[in-house]
Motif scaffolding. Structure first.
Motif, PDB file in Angstrom:
ATOM      1  N   GLY A 130       0.789  -1.209   0.000  1.00 34.75           N
ATOM      2  CA  GLY A 130       0.000   0.000   0.000  1.00 34.75           C
ATOM      3  C   GLY A 130       0.825   1.263   0.000  1.00 34.75           C
ATOM      4  O   GLY A 130       0.434   2.278   0.588  1.00 34.75           O
ATOM      5  N   LEU A 131       1.973   1.235  -0.677  1.00 39.30           N
ATOM      6  CA  LEU A 131       2.862   2.388  -0.747  1.00 39.30           C
ATOM      7  C   LEU A 131       2.831   2.997  -2.145  1.00 39.30           C
ATOM      8  O   LEU A 131       2.678   2.281  -3.144  1.00 39.30           O
ATOM      9  CB  LEU A 131       4.300   1.974  -0.421  1.00 39.30           C
ATOM     10  N   THR A 132       3.004   4.307  -2.220  1.00 39.73           N
ATOM     11  CA  THR A 132       3.193   4.973  -3.501  1.00 39.73           C
ATOM     12  C   THR A 132       4.669   4.906  -3.864  1.00 39.73           C
ATOM     13  O   THR A 132       5.531   5.247  -3.051  1.00 39.73           O
ATOM     14  CB  THR A 132       2.764   6.447  -3.423  1.00 39.73           C
ATOM     15  N   GLU A 133       4.958   4.452  -5.071  1.00 37.00           N
ATOM     16  CA  GLU A 133       6.351   4.287  -5.495  1.00 37.00           C
ATOM     17  C   GLU A 133       6.833   5.496  -6.273  1.00 37.00           C
ATOM     18  O   GLU A 133       6.125   6.030  -7.127  1.00 37.00           O
ATOM     19  CB  GLU A 133       6.494   3.038  -6.361  1.00 37.00           C
ATOM     20  N   LYS A 134       8.045   5.925  -5.972  1.00 34.43           N
ATOM     21  CA  LYS A 134       8.732   6.950  -6.751  1.00 34.43           C
ATOM     22  C   LYS A 134      10.194   6.552  -6.842  1.00 34.43           C
ATOM     23  O   LYS A 134      10.796   6.139  -5.849  1.00 34.43           O
ATOM     24  CB  LYS A 134       8.598   8.324  -6.088  1.00 34.43           C
ATOM     25  N   TYR A 135      10.776   6.678  -8.034  1.00 33.27           N
ATOM     26  CA  TYR A 135      12.175   6.304  -8.209  1.00 33.27           C
ATOM     27  C   TYR A 135      12.858   7.325  -9.108  1.00 33.27           C
ATOM     28  O   TYR A 135      12.202   8.065  -9.841  1.00 33.27           O
ATOM     29  CB  TYR A 135      12.315   4.906  -8.807  1.00 33.27           C
ATOM     30  N   ILE A 136      14.185   7.350  -9.021  1.00 32.75           N
ATOM     31  CA  ILE A 136      14.950   8.284  -9.852  1.00 32.75           C
ATOM     32  C   ILE A 136      14.994   7.785 -11.286  1.00 32.75           C
ATOM     33  O   ILE A 136      14.727   8.537 -12.226  1.00 32.75           O
ATOM     34  CB  ILE A 136      16.370   8.488  -9.289  1.00 32.75           C
ATOM     35  N   TRP A 137      15.362   6.520 -11.487  1.00 34.05           N
ATOM     36  CA  TRP A 137      15.368   5.951 -12.831  1.00 34.05           C
ATOM     37  C   TRP A 137      14.615   4.628 -12.818  1.00 34.05           C
ATOM     38  O   TRP A 137      14.494   3.967 -11.795  1.00 34.05           O
ATOM     39  CB  TRP A 137      16.796   5.764 -13.343  1.00 34.05           C
ATOM     40  N   ALA A 138      14.127   4.242 -13.982  1.00 32.83           N
ATOM     41  CA  ALA A 138      13.280   3.052 -14.070  1.00 32.83           C
ATOM     42  C   ALA A 138      14.069   1.766 -13.934  1.00 32.83           C
ATOM     43  O   ALA A 138      13.660   0.827 -13.236  1.00 32.83           O
ATOM     44  CB  ALA A 138      12.513   3.056 -15.397  1.00 32.83           C
ATOM     45  N   VAL A 139      15.200   1.686 -14.631  1.00 32.94           N
ATOM     46  CA  VAL A 139      16.007   0.464 -14.683  1.00 32.94           C
ATOM     47  C   VAL A 139      17.468   0.846 -14.564  1.00 32.94           C
ATOM     48  O   VAL A 139      17.897   1.855 -15.141  1.00 32.94           O
ATOM     49  CB  VAL A 139      15.764  -0.301 -16.007  1.00 32.94           C
ATOM     50  N   ASN A 140      18.237   0.081 -13.815  1.00 30.72           N
ATOM     51  CA  ASN A 140      19.669   0.362 -13.687  1.00 30.72           C
ATOM     52  C   ASN A 140      20.289   0.506 -15.070  1.00 30.72           C
ATOM     53  O   ASN A 140      20.180  -0.378 -15.914  1.00 30.72           O
ATOM     54  CB  ASN A 140      20.375  -0.762 -12.939  1.00 30.72           C
ATOM     55  N   ALA A 141      20.943   1.641 -15.302  1.00 36.36           N
ATOM     56  CA  ALA A 141      21.510   1.950 -16.608  1.00 36.36           C
ATOM     57  C   ALA A 141      22.951   2.411 -16.450  1.00 36.36           C
ATOM     58  O   ALA A 141      23.405   2.731 -15.358  1.00 36.36           O
ATOM     59  CB  ALA A 141      20.689   3.031 -17.312  1.00 36.36           C
ATOM     60  N   GLU A 142      23.667   2.431 -17.545  1.00 36.66           N
ATOM     61  CA  GLU A 142      25.077   2.785 -17.501  1.00 36.66           C
ATOM     62  C   GLU A 142      25.283   4.277 -17.245  1.00 36.66           C
ATOM     63  O   GLU A 142      26.253   4.691 -16.646  1.00 36.66           O
ATOM     64  CB  GLU A 142      25.747   2.377 -18.816  1.00 36.66           C
ATOM     65  N   GLN A 143      24.364   5.109 -17.704  1.00 35.39           N
ATOM     66  CA  GLN A 143      24.529   6.542 -17.520  1.00 35.39           C
ATOM     67  C   GLN A 143      24.061   6.947 -16.126  1.00 35.39           C
ATOM     68  O   GLN A 143      23.293   6.254 -15.489  1.00 35.39           O
ATOM     69  CB  GLN A 143      23.751   7.322 -18.576  1.00 35.39           C
ATOM     70  N   GLN A 144      24.539   8.127 -15.665  1.00 37.70           N
ATOM     71  CA  GLN A 144      24.112   8.649 -14.387  1.00 37.70           C
ATOM     72  C   GLN A 144      22.695   9.204 -14.492  1.00 37.70           C
ATOM     73  O   GLN A 144      22.172   9.428 -15.574  1.00 37.70           O
ATOM     74  CB  GLN A 144      25.076   9.740 -13.920  1.00 37.70           C
ATOM     75  N   ALA A 145      22.083   9.439 -13.324  1.00 33.38           N
ATOM     76  CA  ALA A 145      20.753  10.027 -13.302  1.00 33.38           C
ATOM     77  C   ALA A 145      20.769  11.404 -13.952  1.00 33.38           C
ATOM     78  O   ALA A 145      21.722  12.167 -13.793  1.00 33.38           O
ATOM     79  CB  ALA A 145      20.272  10.125 -11.861  1.00 33.38           C
ATOM     80  N   THR A 146      19.713  11.720 -14.673  1.00 32.32           N
ATOM     81  CA  THR A 146      19.634  13.011 -15.338  1.00 32.32           C
ATOM     82  C   THR A 146      19.167  14.081 -14.352  1.00 32.32           C
ATOM     83  O   THR A 146      18.508  13.776 -13.352  1.00 32.32           O
ATOM     84  CB  THR A 146      18.650  12.960 -16.510  1.00 32.32           C
ATOM     85  N   PRO A 147      19.478  15.343 -14.615  1.00 35.93           N
ATOM     86  CA  PRO A 147      18.977  16.428 -13.759  1.00 35.93           C
ATOM     87  C   PRO A 147      17.455  16.418 -13.658  1.00 35.93           C
ATOM     88  O   PRO A 147      16.896  16.724 -12.599  1.00 35.93           O
ATOM     89  CB  PRO A 147      19.495  17.688 -14.451  1.00 35.93           C
ATOM     90  N   GLN A 148      16.783  16.076 -14.753  1.00 33.70           N
ATOM     91  CA  GLN A 148      15.327  16.044 -14.740  1.00 33.70           C
ATOM     92  C   GLN A 148      14.801  14.962 -13.799  1.00 33.70           C
ATOM     93  O   GLN A 148      13.810  15.170 -13.088  1.00 33.70           O
ATOM     94  CB  GLN A 148      14.789  15.808 -16.158  1.00 33.70           C
ATOM     95  N   GLN A 149      15.452  13.792 -13.790  1.00 31.58           N
ATOM     96  CA  GLN A 149      15.027  12.710 -12.902  1.00 31.58           C
ATOM     97  C   GLN A 149      15.212  13.097 -11.439  1.00 31.58           C
ATOM     98  O   GLN A 149      14.336  12.835 -10.595  1.00 31.58           O
ATOM     99  CB  GLN A 149      15.820  11.442 -13.219  1.00 31.58           C
ATOM    100  N   ILE A 150      16.323  13.711 -11.132  1.00 32.08           N
ATOM    101  CA  ILE A 150      16.578  14.123  -9.755  1.00 32.08           C
ATOM    102  C   ILE A 150      15.608  15.223  -9.343  1.00 32.08           C
ATOM    103  O   ILE A 150      15.057  15.196  -8.230  1.00 32.08           O
ATOM    104  CB  ILE A 150      18.038  14.576  -9.592  1.00 32.08           C
ATOM    105  N   ALA A 151      15.363  16.181 -10.222  1.00 36.94           N
ATOM    106  CA  ALA A 151      14.441  17.273  -9.917  1.00 36.94           C
ATOM    107  C   ALA A 151      13.033  16.744  -9.662  1.00 36.94           C
ATOM    108  O   ALA A 151      12.330  17.216  -8.745  1.00 36.94           O
ATOM    109  CB  ALA A 151      14.426  18.283 -11.059  1.00 36.94           C
TER     110      ALA A 151
END
Length: 310
Positions: A214-235
């Motif tokens: 019963g939790l709402t999920e929020k994540y920075i990126w959908a799937v582990n990827a080679e690139q770093q998180a984008t500024p938009q994802q962090i924002a």
């Protein structure tokens, strides 16, 4: 590392086929487990291997292709893996597009193959290049893994009918432990107000667990990827944490928590701890078994969100 799109160095199928032929001529390829006379069950990663061992008991030898601590999504198979596959009597994989790397040679070995997530309704990933594809992390739900166990029982009964009753008994006991973890987590989290019932992580690996708890999920990126998180994802994550006043955030053991620490700095929330998903630890580590992994994650999440020690 990517689940569906790979840049890994592929081992040519001709070379893999040759490895199988060579293996058939070498007694060393049989392995200790095979020499013990037990049927060999091969899984694609350590979590599945531990679940399978609990169902199999002493009757089957269960091995994992990947080792503890491995990032399962972008694993690069080796010629040695085909030798291991060739000696198995049964191969178990998660499915849901998790082990696309395994498909390059699993069809070239004459071994029974079972997908343990069969029967589970997948949760789609809803963003970017992965939109509409199934979230592969179904094993992060104790309820889903009860379906995994049922699929394993059917496969093991077919492989070793003489011990079918033992497989069923082991499965019943193990499913009771899985249900207990689920019940304990949902009961603990039930005291949270709606805005604090949020699970914020680096990777979107907890969709099934969040749904069941019963939790709402929020994540920075959908799937582990080679690139770093984008500024938009962090924002976007910062905005979510601020708006809902989320009391704590988390990250997974196989990736850097640096992007999530930026969320912590920007919002003043707490870093709730490290969660385990894709791999078990060594025997002396924090999560040597799958039940340990579930209990660790459930305790870490509930303690951080409620502020109550177990």
């Amino acid at each position: 590392m990517k689940v569906w799109l790979y840049r890994s160095r592929r081992v040519p199928l001709r070379a893999l086929a040759l490895a199988v032929a060579v293996c058939a001529t070498l007694t060393a390829c049989g392995g200790t487990a095979a020499r013990a006379g037990k049927p060999v069950v091969l899984t694609t990663f350590t979590v599945l291997a531990d679940i399978a061992r609990n169902v199999a008991g002493e009757h089957l030898a269960v091995e994992s292709i990947t080792k503890v601590g491995a990032e399962i999504h972008g694993y690069e198979p080796t010629p040695g893996d085909i030798r291991t596959a060739a000696k198995a009597d049964l191969i178990l994989d998660n499915g849901l597009n998790l082990e696309a790397w395994f498909a390059q040679f699993v069809d070239d070995v004459r071994v029974e193959h079972v997908v343990v997530s069969d029967g589970i309704t997948p949760i789609p990933i809803g963003e970017d290049a992965y939109q509409g594809k199934p979230n592969p992390h179904a094993w992060m739900s104790p309820l889903n893994v009860q379906t995994y166990v049922d699929n394993m029982v059917r496969a093991f009964e077919k492989l070793d009918p003489a011990h079918a009753a033992d497989f069923r008994a082991n499965a019943t006991a193990y499913k009771a432990e899985l249900q207990r973890v689920h019940t304990d987590l949902t009961t603990t989290l039930s005291v949270l107000p709606p805005n604090e019932r949020a699970l914020v992580t680096c990777e979107g690996a907890f969709s099934y667990l969040a749904r069941d708890a019963g939790l709402t999920e929020k994540y920075i990126w959908a799937v582990n990827a080679e690139q770093q998180a984008t500024p938009q994802q962090i924002a976007s994550t910062i905005e979510f944490v601020r708006a809902d006043r989320v009391p704590a955030v988390f990250c997974e053991s196989t990736v850097s928590d640096a992007p999530m620490q930026r969320v912590v700095e920007a919002t003043g929330t707490r870093f709730g701890g490290t969660l385990y998903v894709d791999s078990l630890s060594e025997a002396d580590g924090p999560v040597p078994t799958y039940l340990d992994l579930l209990r660790h994650d459930a305790t870490t999440i509930s303690t951080a969100l409620t502020g109550r020690k177990p």
